[in-house]
Design a protein around this motif. Structure first.
Motif, PDB file in Angstrom:
ATOM      1  N   ALA A  42     -33.099  -5.839  -7.030  1.00 48.80           N
ATOM      2  CA  ALA A  42     -32.163  -5.698  -7.635  1.00 48.80           C
ATOM      3  C   ALA A  42     -31.152  -4.764  -8.122  1.00 48.80           C
ATOM      4  O   ALA A  42     -30.198  -4.444  -7.542  1.00 48.80           O
ATOM      5  N   LEU A  43     -32.065  -3.696  -8.581  1.00 54.70           N
ATOM      6  CA  LEU A  43     -31.765  -1.876  -8.632  1.00 54.70           C
ATOM      7  C   LEU A  43     -31.190  -1.537  -7.517  1.00 54.70           C
ATOM      8  O   LEU A  43     -30.448  -1.566  -7.663  1.00 54.70           O
ATOM      9  N   ALA A  46     -27.954  -3.013  -6.310  1.00 53.88           N
ATOM     10  CA  ALA A  46     -27.315  -2.737  -7.830  1.00 53.88           C
ATOM     11  C   ALA A  46     -26.398  -0.981  -6.886  1.00 53.88           C
ATOM     12  O   ALA A  46     -24.853  -0.888  -7.227  1.00 53.88           O
ATOM     13  N   ASP A  47     -27.143  -0.890  -6.616  1.00 53.38           N
ATOM     14  CA  ASP A  47     -27.038   0.586  -5.525  1.00 53.38           C
ATOM     15  C   ASP A  47     -26.085   0.594  -4.775  1.00 53.38           C
ATOM     16  O   ASP A  47     -25.650   1.319  -4.824  1.00 53.38           O
ATOM     17  N   ARG A  49     -24.484  -2.295  -3.983  1.00 52.54           N
ATOM     18  CA  ARG A  49     -22.819  -1.899  -5.125  1.00 52.54           C
ATOM     19  C   ARG A  49     -21.724  -0.587  -4.783  1.00 52.54           C
ATOM     20  O   ARG A  49     -21.411  -0.372  -5.075  1.00 52.54           O
ATOM     21  N   VAL A  50     -22.914   0.137  -5.908  1.00 52.91           N
ATOM     22  CA  VAL A  50     -22.226   1.010  -6.566  1.00 52.91           C
ATOM     23  C   VAL A  50     -21.658   2.279  -5.120  1.00 52.91           C
ATOM     24  O   VAL A  50     -20.542   2.924  -5.409  1.00 52.91           O
TER      25      VAL A  50
END
Length: 53
Positions: A42-43, A46-47, A49-50
């Motif tokens: 998940a991290l 998210a990374d 997507r950032v």
């Protein structure tokens, strides 16, 4: 002469208890590993997507 039966039963139950304990520990370790893996995934997502944004 019930003593040998009592001792054998006690040893048998003791071994079953240890086996159950080992299964519980294994399941706990597996659960922790899966949670950590999902969190890392998940991290990572998210990374990604950032970085894309």
């Amino acid at each position: 002469m019930a003593a040998p039966i009592v001792v054998t039963t006690a040893l048998g139950l003791g071994l079953v208890g240890w086996a159950l304990l080992a299964v519980v520990f294994a399941a706990s370790a597996l659960g922790t590993t899966l949670i950590a893996w999902r969190s890392a995934k998940a991290l990572d997502a998210a990374d990604g997507r950032v970085r894309a944004a």
